[in-house]
Structure formats: structure tokens, C-alpha cells
Scaffold this motif. Structure first.
Motif, mmCIF file in Angstrom:
data_model
loop_
_atom_site.group_PDB
_atom_site.id
_atom_site.type_symbol
_atom_site.label_atom_id
_atom_site.label_comp_id
_atom_site.label_asym_id
_atom_site.label_seq_id
_atom_site.Cartn_x
_atom_site.Cartn_y
_atom_site.Cartn_z
ATOM 1 N N VAL A 86 0.841 -1.206 0.000
ATOM 2 C CA VAL A 86 0.000 0.000 0.000
ATOM 3 C C VAL A 86 0.872 1.251 0.000
ATOM 4 O O VAL A 86 1.696 1.447 0.897
ATOM 5 N N SER A 87 0.668 2.095 -0.983
ATOM 6 C CA SER A 87 1.461 3.326 -1.029
ATOM 7 C C SER A 87 0.798 4.363 -1.928
ATOM 8 O O SER A 87 0.445 4.061 -3.067
ATOM 9 N N GLN A 88 0.612 5.546 -1.385
ATOM 10 C CA GLN A 88 0.076 6.639 -2.202
ATOM 11 C C GLN A 88 1.057 6.968 -3.311
ATOM 12 O O GLN A 88 0.711 6.987 -4.480
ATOM 13 N N SER A 89 2.303 7.249 -2.920
ATOM 14 C CA SER A 89 3.299 7.719 -3.894
ATOM 15 C C SER A 89 3.825 6.601 -4.778
ATOM 16 O O SER A 89 4.294 6.847 -5.885
ATOM 17 N N GLY A 90 3.786 5.382 -4.254
ATOM 18 C CA GLY A 90 4.375 4.261 -4.995
ATOM 19 C C GLY A 90 5.889 4.304 -5.018
ATOM 20 O O GLY A 90 6.526 3.576 -5.784
ATOM 21 N N GLU A 91 6.482 5.156 -4.172
ATOM 22 C CA GLU A 91 7.943 5.302 -4.190
ATOM 23 C C GLU A 91 8.561 5.127 -2.808
ATOM 24 O O GLU A 91 9.782 5.259 -2.673
ATOM 25 N N THR A 92 7.775 4.886 -1.777
ATOM 26 C CA THR A 92 8.307 4.846 -0.413
ATOM 27 C C THR A 92 9.371 3.750 -0.284
ATOM 28 O O THR A 92 9.115 2.568 -0.567
ATOM 29 N N ALA A 93 10.573 4.160 0.160
ATOM 30 C CA ALA A 93 11.726 3.248 0.117
ATOM 31 C C ALA A 93 11.499 1.970 0.919
ATOM 32 O O ALA A 93 11.801 0.872 0.443
ATOM 33 N N ALA A 103 0.398 15.820 4.389
ATOM 34 C CA ALA A 103 -0.488 14.943 5.170
ATOM 35 C C ALA A 103 -1.441 14.219 4.225
ATOM 36 O O ALA A 103 -2.135 14.833 3.423
ATOM 37 N N SER A 104 -1.475 12.918 4.362
ATOM 38 C CA SER A 104 -2.287 12.104 3.451
ATOM 39 C C SER A 104 -3.724 12.036 3.973
ATOM 40 O O SER A 104 -3.947 11.728 5.148
ATOM 41 N N THR A 105 -4.682 12.318 3.112
ATOM 42 C CA THR A 105 -6.083 12.304 3.548
ATOM 43 C C THR A 105 -6.957 11.477 2.598
ATOM 44 O O THR A 105 -7.401 10.381 2.941
ATOM 45 N N LEU A 162 -1.997 10.778 14.150
ATOM 46 C CA LEU A 162 -0.877 11.061 13.231
ATOM 47 C C LEU A 162 -1.124 12.381 12.496
ATOM 48 O O LEU A 162 -0.227 13.217 12.361
ATOM 49 N N LYS A 163 -2.370 12.554 12.049
ATOM 50 C CA LYS A 163 -2.680 13.777 11.291
ATOM 51 C C LYS A 163 -2.427 15.005 12.149
ATOM 52 O O LYS A 163 -1.821 15.972 11.715
ATOM 53 N N LEU A 164 -2.904 14.951 13.404
ATOM 54 C CA LEU A 164 -2.745 16.130 14.257
ATOM 55 C C LEU A 164 -1.265 16.406 14.513
ATOM 56 O O LEU A 164 -0.800 17.535 14.391
ATOM 57 N N LYS A 165 -0.506 15.364 14.858
ATOM 58 C CA LYS A 165 0.885 15.664 15.233
ATOM 59 C C LYS A 165 1.702 16.120 14.044
ATOM 60 O O LYS A 165 2.556 16.982 14.162
ATOM 61 N N GLU A 166 1.437 15.552 12.863
ATOM 62 C CA GLU A 166 2.328 15.897 11.755
ATOM 63 C C GLU A 166 2.133 17.317 11.230
ATOM 64 O O GLU A 166 3.072 17.895 10.703
ATOM 65 N N ILE A 167 0.941 17.872 11.380
ATOM 66 C CA ILE A 167 0.790 19.228 10.843
ATOM 67 C C ILE A 167 0.699 20.317 11.921
ATOM 68 O O ILE A 167 1.093 21.449 11.675
HETATM 69 O O1 M6R Z 1 3.411 7.396 -0.329
HETATM 70 P P1 M6R Z 1 3.115 6.451 0.794
HETATM 71 O O2 M6R Z 1 1.671 6.167 0.944
HETATM 72 O O3 M6R Z 1 3.903 5.174 0.700
HETATM 73 O O4 M6R Z 1 3.589 7.208 2.087
HETATM 74 C C1 M6R Z 1 3.585 6.588 3.336
HETATM 75 C C2 M6R Z 1 3.791 7.590 4.437
HETATM 76 O O5 M6R Z 1 5.014 8.237 4.283
HETATM 77 C C3 M6R Z 1 2.684 8.648 4.477
HETATM 78 O O6 M6R Z 1 1.426 8.076 4.578
HETATM 79 C C4 M6R Z 1 2.903 9.602 5.656
HETATM 80 O O7 M6R Z 1 2.728 8.933 6.856
HETATM 81 C C5 M6R Z 1 1.962 10.799 5.559
HETATM 82 N N1 M6R Z 1 2.695 12.012 5.677
HETATM 83 C C6 M6R Z 1 0.909 10.803 6.607
HETATM 84 O O8 M6R Z 1 0.024 11.857 6.442
#
Ligand code: M6R
Length: 607
Positions: free
Chosen positions: A348-355, A401-403, A486-491
Motif C-alpha cells: 500500500v502506497s500513495q506515492s508508490g515510491e516509499t523506500a 499529510a495524506s487524507t 498522526l494527522k494532528l501531530k504531523e501538521i
Molecule cells: O506514499 P506512501 O503512501 O507510501 O507514504 C507513506 C507515508 O510516508 C505517508 O502516509 C505519511 O505517513 C503521511 N505524511 C501521513 O500523512
């Protein structure tokens, strides 16, 4: 992490580089720089600590009409954010921008006695190494790059230019993304196709181990072993409007508010409401293969991990004889876990690039396990390396922040679980309620956002000065609480932690005092009464509780309450909207940078 851009053609390179860097600023924003070359071989190097706006101030006094250049926006790994550590780095006649980490930079540095190092970065070592093979233009630039990369260990996406050959840019990648945009009489490069929008829709995605020589009207790609590669030109699917704020003050608010539409895109063509089934084409598994699955591993980081954890609660509820194991990628990649037979891994990855996620994918594949991507970024490395997959299709997510990705990742995974359950012959009376609610979820999200936004803004203003937040939930509301914290602390930089309600009296209850608020997620259902008792325990100790519930009968004397008028099975998804808006408005009240929180970057391409 770190953004790279480059341009060679007939237009003003400085203009392209700055506008491209602005689009990539979400990848890192502690310093930035560009270098452009003129035809007579002079170079203009501009670098600045901080945001691109600082670089623009320097640019205003150093305007050039050069037609070739490269640029970089940095997320520091080696060396503090500063002008001297900002890219491009110079060595002799060449300049380099780099995204990634050169792990053996210390060893290499020892051998590069002739270069006077000016920064603390591993990237300057790579620049010096290339220059040592370049011998001031006596060898073609691409050959020098290849020789250097054969010695470098680690990850990189790089772009290199030389004052001695201002008609070319050399790029290479291993583990960090690089896209080449093909225009008419101009060629561009970027770490993400969004920087190319408005210039071209034609893109070549470089693969790991490939190096390319780019001129204004040609792209020549080969492997590090000198085998020629024929370039595959693909259409960029994203539109310019998708990467603009569209009237909102921040990308984060835009992305929260567009969830009815982004989830609709995730569902498109995948839900058959008449017969109460779902269908996912991408995973490419036959009914027989789906039937055989006994174990699901779900791999992700941060929000993607929380999405996997939440999906695991749902999948276990309706799929018999299956165990679901959500794992944190950075841990799992080094564990000696036994993977049972008939396992499938969801990556699972939004960016598809997370190391870390990518490293897990590669480890899991080595063990012969089928991997299925739950990815947003089309054509990303993870999307290309998995055996099959389901794109979530939420469009670009720009705010760090991912939403909207979270919501769609959860539902895409639940739908994958439903396809397994369907294949295993689970009764449709069990599955239909899930399918029906998934189908109606975009509408429910819309109604929820409309009804709660103003109330949340007021409540957020009230709590903006609290130092600590405790997020509480149980069952499906527990991963939701984790995501909210997580959302609250990161932003907002408010210290926020999540606990399962049942864990409170095993320690965290000791924390409660006036510096803390408690956000309690209380969906209707089997465990509602138990969770309410836990809230009473918090109130009895002077807690400041904000309750979020869809249960009409809730009547505890909490400090604040947000009532949801809709939602049943997926009420936690709706409650997460509350947490998203709450984090947003607390951050606005504090006056912090909502979209680019300190120390972070959107796409974490280093370990
Ligand atoms: O691109 P990814 O979904 O793989 O990213 C994973 C995390 O780095 C990402 O969800 C991160 O925790 C966000 N900043 C949270 O809002």
C-alpha cells in the motif's frame, strides 16, 4: 524526497526550473537551487536555504536567458539545511542534482583527494567522483557518469550537466524516480510528472539501472552495462487543475473536501450494486487463486499502514479461514517472519515510491509470494514492480499529510477482501451490506463534510492551545484513532497519541490532566457500550473529552460532541473526516504551514 527538474530546449530554463520546483516542493523544502548554462559555457548557479520563494529572490537579481539547466528542492539527509549543502553541487566543470543516498560516500570521499569539498553531503561526493572520470571533458559526460555510478552504492535519481557540453543533460536512476518529458524541440526531466504538466503529456519513465543522454530533440537510454534501451513513451494522465488549489486556502483542505469525488473514482466500474458484488480487474487473480488465499500481509508506512490496519479489521469480519497481517514496512523488511503458504501481500502506497515499502515488496517477491499494489501514483516504481494491482485513482495528493488516499486505500483493500470472500463462496447476505455501504459512501462523505465542517472549526479553535491529544477508539475505530493522532501531530506539532479504549487503564489513564484533551471515537455497534464506559472513566478523572459518534442515544456530559447523522459499517471512515478537519483547523489556528510541515516530505524515498 527531494525534487529534481531539468530543461533543455528553446525556452527560458530558469523559468521552467522555478515553476517545476514549485510543483515538486512537497517532496522537500529545506533548501533549493538551480544552475543554468549559456551557449558560451558559462554557468549561473543560484542556491538558497528554505523555500523556493527565497531562491526566487536571488533569481530576480540574476536573470539569464539560458536554455538548459537543472534544479533541485532538498529534504536534508547528510548535512543541515543550508546554502552550501543545497544542490546543484559543482565539481570541476560539472554540476549535479541528486535524490537518494550514496551509502559508501565516506569511502569514496577518501579517494577523491583532488576535490575540495564544500558541503557535508553525499551528493557532492558523487559529483566529484563523476568529475574524476570526466577529466575536464576528455571523456563523454555519459561515460563518466556510468563509471562513477558503477562504484556508488545506494539510491539515486540524478541529473548532470557540464559547462563543456551545454547541449546535453545526463540522467540516471536507481531507486529514486525520474521522468523524462518529451516536447517539441525541448526535453524536460522531473522526479514527478506533475512538474511537466502544461509543457507536455508525453513521458518516459526511467527504470532502475538506466542512464540517459538528453538533448533538446532526442533521448538516448542505455543500461549501466551499455545495453541500449528502447524508450517507451507514455501519456501523463493527470491534468493541470488537479495540482492547483482550486480556490481553497490550502491543498489539505481541498484534498479533504474532494473525498466524495476521489472515492467515486476509486469505485468507478468496480461495484455492481444490483447483484451486490465487487470486481477488481487489476490484481489479475483467477477465482481459483483467490479461493486458495489463506493469509494476507498488508505492508505500508504511516497513513498507508493505518489504512492497512483498518482494512484488516474489516476483511477478517467477512472472510472466513483467512488471517490478515498488517505490517509496518520499515520493521517488516528486517524481520525473519515466516510467510505461510497461500499468502498474498498487499503493498500500500500513495506515492508508490516509499523506500521501505518498496524494499519489502522486493523481499516478499523473492520468497515467491504474489504481490498486489494498492497504489495511487500511476507508473510509480511500486506500481510497476508488483505482480498485479489496484490503482486508487484519487488524483495527485499534494499536501504532505495524506487524507483522500487513506479513505480510498481502505476501501480498495476492503474490496479486494470482498473479491476473496466472493470467490470463497461467502453468503451474499453477509457481503451485500458492505457492498451497499461502499456504494453509498461518497454520498455519506459529502453529507458528513457538509454537516460538520463549521462545528469542527469552532471546536478546533477551542483546543488549539492544548499541548497533548489522546485519540481513543476500539475495533475499527482504533486504527482510525491512530490515523487521527498522526494527522494532528504531523501538521500542528501537538503531541498526539492513540490508544485502544481497553488499554487506557493499563497505563495511559495516568496522563489525564488539563494539558490533555481526549478525542473519543464512538461508532454504534457491538462495542459501543464498552467504549462509553471507558469515556466515563476518563470523565471521572477530569478529562476534556470531545466525542464523535453516530449513536443517537449518546448522552454523556462531555465537553464537546460531534454527531454524525449517517454511517454504519464504515462510520470510522466518516469519523476520520472529523479528525482530518480537526487537525487542519488546529493548524490554521496556530498559524503553521499546513501543506508543508517542518522536517517532513511527501514522498519518503530514503530509508
Ligand atoms: O506514499 P506512501 O503512501 O507510501 O507514504 C507513506 C507515508 O510516508 C505517508 O502516509 C505519511 O505517513 C503521511 N505524511 C501521513 O500523512
Amino acid at each position: 524526497m527531494c525534487g529534481i527538474v531539468g530543461y533543455i530546449g528553446g525556452k527560458n530554463a530558469q523559468d521552467f526550473l522555478i515553476s517545476g520546483l514549485k510543483r515538486l516542493e512537497y517532496r522537500g523544502y529545506d533548501s533549493a537551487g538551480i544552475v543554468t548554462l549559456s551557449e558560451d559555457g558559462s554557468a549561473t548557479l543560484l542556491r538558497a536555504k528554505g523555500k523556493i520563494s527565497n531562491l526566487e529572490e536571488k533569481l530576480a537579481k540574476n536573470k539569464r536567458d539560458d536554455k538548459v539547466g537543472i534544479g533541485h528542492t532538498r529534504w536534508a539527509t547528510h548535512g543541515e539545511p543550508s546554502e552550501k549543502n543545497a544542490h546543484p553541487h559543482q565539481a570541476g566543470e560539472i554540476y549535479l542534482v541528486h535524490n537518494g543516498i550514496i551509502e559508501n560516500y565516506k569511502e569514496l570521499k577518501q579517494q577523491l583527494k583532488e576535490h575540495e569539498f564544500k558541503s557535508e553531503t553525499d551528493s557532492e561526493v558523487l559529483a566529484a567522483l563523476i568529475n574524476s572520470f570526466y577529466k575536464d571533458g576528455k571523456h563523454p559526460l555519459i561515460n563518466a557518469v556510468v563509471q562513477a555510478l558503477k562504484l556508488a552504492k545506494g539510491t539515486y535519481g540524478i541529473a548532470v550537466v557540464s559547462k563543456l557540453s551545454p547541449d546535453e543533460i545526463v540522467v540516471a536512476r536507481s531507486g529514486s524516480p525520474l521522468v523524462i518529458g518529451v516536447g517539441h524541440g525541448e526535453t524536460m526531466i522531473a522526479s514527478d510528472a506533475s512538474a511537466l504538466l502544461g509543457h507536455t503529456k508525453q513521458a518516459i519513465y526511467l527504470n532502475d539501472g538506466e542512464v540517459a543522454m538528453i538533448k533538446k530533440d532526442s533521448v538516448e537510454i542505455k543500461t549501466l552495462n551499455a545495453e541500449p534501451v528502447s524508450a517507451k513513451v507514455e501519456e501523463i494522465e493527470t491534468n493541470l487543475s488537479a495540482i492547483q488549489k482550486g480556490g481553497y486556502d490550502h491543498f489539505l483542505l481541498k484534498e479533504i473536501m474532494e473525498q466524495p469525488d476521489s472515492l467515486t473514482e476509486t469505485l468507478r466500474g468496480r461495484v455492481n450494486i444490483e447483484d451486490g458484488t465487487v470486481r477488481l480487474g487489476g490484481p489479475g487473480l483467477s477465482e481459483g487463486q483467490l479461493r486458495k488465499i489463506k493469509h494476507l500481509i498488508i505492508v505500508g508506512c504511516g497513513t498507508a499502514y493505518h489504512a492497512g490496519l483498518l482494512a484488516s479489521y474489516y476483511i477478517e469480519k467477512f472472510t472466513p479461514e483467512i488471517t490478515v497481517e498488517p505490517v509496518i514496512a520499515s520493521e517488516y523488511r528486517y524481520r525473519q517472519s515466516y510467510i505461510p503458504e497461500d499468502s498474498v501481500a498487499l503493498i500500500v502506497s500513495q506515492s508508490g515510491e516509499t523506500a521501505d515499502t518498496l524494499a519489502c515488496l522486493r523481499e516478499i517477491k523473492k520468497q515467491g509470494v504474489t504481490t498486489i499494489g494498492i497504489v495511487n501514483a500511476i507508473g510509480s516504481t511500486i506500481a510497476r514492480e508488483v505482480d498485479g494491482g489496484t490503482y486508487v485513482h484519487v488524483g495527485p495528493e499534494i499536501s504532505v499529510a495524506s487524507t483522500k488516499a487513506f479513505t480510498s486505500q481502505v476501501i480498495a483493500m476492503v474490496m479486494f477482501g470482498l473479491t476473496i470472500a466472493q470467490a470463497k463462496g461467502v453468503r451474499s447476505s453477509i457481503l451485500k451490506p458492505y457492498v451497499n455501504e461502499i456504494y453509498n459512501l461518497p454520498k455519506m462523505i459529502h453529507e458528513t463534510l457538509e454537516s460538520v465542517q463549521d462545528a469542527i472549526k469552532n471546536i478546533a479553535n477551542k483546543y488549539a492551545n492544548y499541548e497533548h491529544g489522546i485519540y481513543l477508539g476500539r475495533d475499527t475505530a482504533y486504527p482510525t484513532a491512530m490515523e487521527g493522532a498522526l494527522k494532528l501531530k504531523e501538521i500542528s506539532y501537538v503531541d498526539a497519541n492513540a490508544y485502544a479504549f481497553g488499554e487506557l487503564k493499563h497505563g495511559p489513564l495516568a496522563l489525564i490532566d488539563d494539558r490533555f484533551f481526549e478525542l473519543a471515537l464512538l461508532p454504534k455497534g457491538e462495542l459501543y457500550d464498552k467504549a462509553v464506559s471507558n469515556v466515563q472513566e476518563v470523565l471521572a478523572r477530569g478529562g476534556h473529552v470531545i466525542a464523535v459518534t453516530n449513536e443517537e442515544k449518546f448522552d454523556l456530559p462531555v465537553d464537546d460532541i460531534i454527531r454524525l447523522n449517517t454511517g454504519d459499517i464504515f462510520a470510522p471512515i466518516l469519523m476520520n473526516l472529523v479528525s482530518q478537519l480537526f487537525a487542519y483547523y488546529v493548524t490554521v489556528a496556530k498559524g503553521y504551514d499546513v501543506d508543508q510541515p517542518r522536517n517532513l516530505a511527501k514522498s519518503v524515498t530514503v530509508e
